[in-house]
Design a protein around this motif. Structure first.
Motif, PDB file in Angstrom:
ATOM      1  N   CYS A 280       0.783  -1.316   0.050  1.00 42.37           N
ATOM      2  CA  CYS A 280      -0.041   0.038   0.198  1.00 42.37           C
ATOM      3  C   CYS A 280       0.953   1.288  -0.084  1.00 42.37           C
ATOM      4  O   CYS A 280       1.540   1.579   0.854  1.00 42.37           O
ATOM      5  CB  CYS A 280      -0.997   0.296   1.355  1.00 42.37           C
ATOM      6  SG  CYS A 280      -1.545   1.491   1.429  1.00 42.37           S
ATOM      7  N   PRO A 281       1.009   1.996  -1.021  1.00 39.46           N
ATOM      8  CA  PRO A 281       1.572   3.296  -1.095  1.00 39.46           C
ATOM      9  C   PRO A 281       1.153   4.386  -0.267  1.00 39.46           C
ATOM     10  O   PRO A 281       1.817   5.536  -0.014  1.00 39.46           O
ATOM     11  CB  PRO A 281       1.608   3.709  -2.579  1.00 39.46           C
ATOM     12  CG  PRO A 281       0.327   3.049  -2.811  1.00 39.46           C
ATOM     13  CD  PRO A 281       0.038   1.940  -2.324  1.00 39.46           C
ATOM     14  N   TYR A 282       0.094   4.400   0.312  1.00 39.64           N
ATOM     15  CA  TYR A 282      -0.556   5.268   1.062  1.00 39.64           C
ATOM     16  C   TYR A 282      -0.647   5.113   2.923  1.00 39.64           C
ATOM     17  O   TYR A 282      -1.076   5.667   3.490  1.00 39.64           O
ATOM     18  CB  TYR A 282      -2.112   5.436   0.720  1.00 39.64           C
ATOM     19  CG  TYR A 282      -2.199   5.883  -0.630  1.00 39.64           C
ATOM     20  CD1 TYR A 282      -1.965   6.833  -1.032  1.00 39.64           C
ATOM     21  CD2 TYR A 282      -2.801   4.687  -1.430  1.00 39.64           C
ATOM     22  CE1 TYR A 282      -2.213   7.288  -2.643  1.00 39.64           C
ATOM     23  CE2 TYR A 282      -2.848   5.123  -2.898  1.00 39.64           C
ATOM     24  CZ  TYR A 282      -2.550   6.347  -3.489  1.00 39.64           C
ATOM     25  OH  TYR A 282      -2.605   6.693  -4.529  1.00 39.64           O
ATOM     26  N   ASP A 283       0.031   3.889   2.981  1.00 44.74           N
ATOM     27  CA  ASP A 283       0.124   3.477   4.608  1.00 44.74           C
ATOM     28  C   ASP A 283      -1.146   3.612   5.105  1.00 44.74           C
ATOM     29  O   ASP A 283      -1.511   4.089   6.466  1.00 44.74           O
ATOM     30  CB  ASP A 283       1.211   4.583   5.398  1.00 44.74           C
ATOM     31  CG  ASP A 283       1.706   4.248   6.454  1.00 44.74           C
ATOM     32  OD1 ASP A 283       1.905   2.807   6.763  1.00 44.74           O
ATOM     33  OD2 ASP A 283       2.149   5.045   7.334  1.00 44.74           O
ATOM     34  N   ALA A 284      -1.827   2.922   4.633  1.00 41.35           N
ATOM     35  CA  ALA A 284      -3.365   3.044   4.914  1.00 41.35           C
ATOM     36  C   ALA A 284      -3.849   1.670   6.062  1.00 41.35           C
ATOM     37  O   ALA A 284      -5.090   1.629   6.169  1.00 41.35           O
ATOM     38  CB  ALA A 284      -4.322   3.335   3.850  1.00 41.35           C
ATOM     39  N   ARG A 285      -2.881   0.789   6.063  1.00 42.72           N
ATOM     40  CA  ARG A 285      -3.364  -0.637   6.867  1.00 42.72           C
ATOM     41  C   ARG A 285      -2.466  -0.437   8.009  1.00 42.72           C
ATOM     42  O   ARG A 285      -1.357  -0.204   7.969  1.00 42.72           O
ATOM     43  CB  ARG A 285      -3.016  -1.794   5.753  1.00 42.72           C
ATOM     44  CG  ARG A 285      -3.940  -1.644   4.676  1.00 42.72           C
ATOM     45  CD  ARG A 285      -3.618  -2.853   3.820  1.00 42.72           C
ATOM     46  NE  ARG A 285      -4.781  -2.967   2.651  1.00 42.72           N
ATOM     47  CZ  ARG A 285      -5.331  -4.184   2.471  1.00 42.72           C
ATOM     48  NH1 ARG A 285      -5.078  -5.272   3.314  1.00 42.72           N
ATOM     49  NH2 ARG A 285      -6.296  -4.175   1.680  1.00 42.72           N
ATOM     50  N   TYR A 286      -2.856  -1.378   8.982  1.00 42.87           N
ATOM     51  CA  TYR A 286      -2.110  -1.588  10.167  1.00 42.87           C
ATOM     52  C   TYR A 286      -2.422  -2.929  10.640  1.00 42.87           C
ATOM     53  O   TYR A 286      -3.416  -3.560  10.349  1.00 42.87           O
ATOM     54  CB  TYR A 286      -2.589  -0.603  11.250  1.00 42.87           C
ATOM     55  CG  TYR A 286      -3.845  -0.412  11.669  1.00 42.87           C
ATOM     56  CD1 TYR A 286      -4.310  -1.274  12.614  1.00 42.87           C
ATOM     57  CD2 TYR A 286      -4.948   0.383  11.047  1.00 42.87           C
ATOM     58  CE1 TYR A 286      -5.617  -1.356  13.093  1.00 42.87           C
ATOM     59  CE2 TYR A 286      -6.328   0.530  11.436  1.00 42.87           C
ATOM     60  CZ  TYR A 286      -6.514  -0.430  12.368  1.00 42.87           C
ATOM     61  OH  TYR A 286      -7.754  -0.550  12.753  1.00 42.87           O
ATOM     62  N   ALA A 287      -1.692  -3.557  11.444  1.00 43.58           N
ATOM     63  CA  ALA A 287      -1.715  -4.658  12.228  1.00 43.58           C
ATOM     64  C   ALA A 287      -2.973  -4.745  13.315  1.00 43.58           C
ATOM     65  O   ALA A 287      -2.431  -3.738  14.310  1.00 43.58           O
ATOM     66  CB  ALA A 287      -0.331  -5.253  12.628  1.00 43.58           C
ATOM     67  N   TYR A 288      -3.820  -5.419  13.539  1.00 44.02           N
ATOM     68  CA  TYR A 288      -4.432  -5.487  14.453  1.00 44.02           C
ATOM     69  C   TYR A 288      -4.150  -6.912  15.304  1.00 44.02           C
ATOM     70  O   TYR A 288      -4.711  -7.853  15.027  1.00 44.02           O
ATOM     71  CB  TYR A 288      -6.028  -5.845  14.159  1.00 44.02           C
ATOM     72  CG  TYR A 288      -7.078  -5.439  15.202  1.00 44.02           C
ATOM     73  CD1 TYR A 288      -7.954  -4.225  14.783  1.00 44.02           C
ATOM     74  CD2 TYR A 288      -7.385  -6.032  16.369  1.00 44.02           C
ATOM     75  CE1 TYR A 288      -9.000  -3.647  15.670  1.00 44.02           C
ATOM     76  CE2 TYR A 288      -8.334  -5.622  17.106  1.00 44.02           C
ATOM     77  CZ  TYR A 288      -9.018  -4.560  16.980  1.00 44.02           C
ATOM     78  OH  TYR A 288     -10.023  -4.118  17.876  1.00 44.02           O
ATOM     79  N   GLU A 289      -3.256  -6.573  16.414  1.00 50.07           N
ATOM     80  CA  GLU A 289      -2.747  -7.684  16.729  1.00 50.07           C
ATOM     81  C   GLU A 289      -3.471  -8.421  18.070  1.00 50.07           C
ATOM     82  O   GLU A 289      -4.407  -7.900  18.312  1.00 50.07           O
ATOM     83  CB  GLU A 289      -1.176  -7.167  17.346  1.00 50.07           C
ATOM     84  CG  GLU A 289      -0.324  -6.493  16.199  1.00 50.07           C
ATOM     85  CD  GLU A 289       0.644  -5.862  16.568  1.00 50.07           C
ATOM     86  OE1 GLU A 289       1.909  -6.301  16.350  1.00 50.07           O
ATOM     87  OE2 GLU A 289       0.461  -4.831  17.434  1.00 50.07           O
ATOM     88  N   SER A 290      -2.819  -9.521  18.193  1.00 49.72           N
ATOM     89  CA  SER A 290      -3.604 -10.418  19.202  1.00 49.72           C
ATOM     90  C   SER A 290      -3.891  -9.622  20.600  1.00 49.72           C
ATOM     91  O   SER A 290      -4.953  -9.833  21.199  1.00 49.72           O
ATOM     92  CB  SER A 290      -2.633 -11.676  19.755  1.00 49.72           C
ATOM     93  OG  SER A 290      -1.391 -11.427  20.396  1.00 49.72           O
TER      94      SER A 290
END
Length: 199
Positions: A102-112
């Motif tokens: 993603c070139p927009y840095d629009a995702r993140y980790a929903y971690e445990s």
């Protein structure tokens, strides 16, 4: 069939972050880990004495040419018939290939740890049952109820305009077609469906 998109009028954003709060509440994003589906970047432009403050609301661009989709090895990322890019939490293996693509840095980790905290806060109303990669969905569940995304309805200055880009009578179509609103980083070839009116 709709083709949903958004126009963000940077001339009216006051940086109140109501959009962030509304989104976090509506979608149970892990604000406790400082992770959000949408956020407002506070930037400076220019050189003293000609300096300007820029408030840039950011979210997933719901690209038509979607690099995150082709990067996903499990098919967890998909696009609806209305052009909304989604993540299937159960199919996501947390490889983060989509985050890198993603070139927009629009995702993140929903971690445990985030899943555990969400369960503590929301109990049986929790919606993120497993670790996964998370992102903006344009509040698809609200669209299905003929409601606008939470960030749109809560904005006090009407900075965000949402609708069907193919519906000629819609405000979002008129703004995108007029050339007043343009996509960020057009040279990337991703064909985003989020457009900005510069301040």
């Amino acid at each position: 069939m709709a083709r949903y998109g958004m126009v963000i009028d940077m001339r009216t954003c006051v940086g109140c972050q109501a959009c962030m709060v509304a989104c976090a509440t509506e979608n149970q994003t892990p604000f406790w880990s400082d992770k959000f589906r949408t956020h407002v970047e506070d930037k400076e432009k220019g050189v003293y004495p000609d300096v300007q403050r820029i408030l840039l609301p950011r979210l997933c661009m719901h690209c038509e040419n979607t690099p995150c989709l082709s990067a996903c090895p499990t098919g967890a990322t998909s696009i609806t018939k209305d052009g909304i890019v989604l993540v299937n939490y159960d199919r996501c293996i947390g490889c983060y290939a989509c985050c890198i693509a993603c070139p927009y840095d629009a995702r993140y980790a929903y971690e445990s740890e985030d899943v555990d905290t969400e369960k503590e806060l929301y109990g049986d109303l929790s919606t993120h049952g497993v670790p996964h990669v998370d992102k903006c969905t344009f509040c698809e569940h609200r669209i299905e109820q003929h409601r606008e995304p939470a960030c749109v309805t809560t904005c006090p200055t009407h900075t965000r305009i949402f609708g069907d880009l193919d519906e000629r009578s819609s405000a979002v179509h008129k703004l995108a077609a007029s050339g007043k609103a343009t996509a960020l980083n057009q040279g990337l070839g991703t064909s985003p469906k989020v457009f900005y009116i510069p301040s």
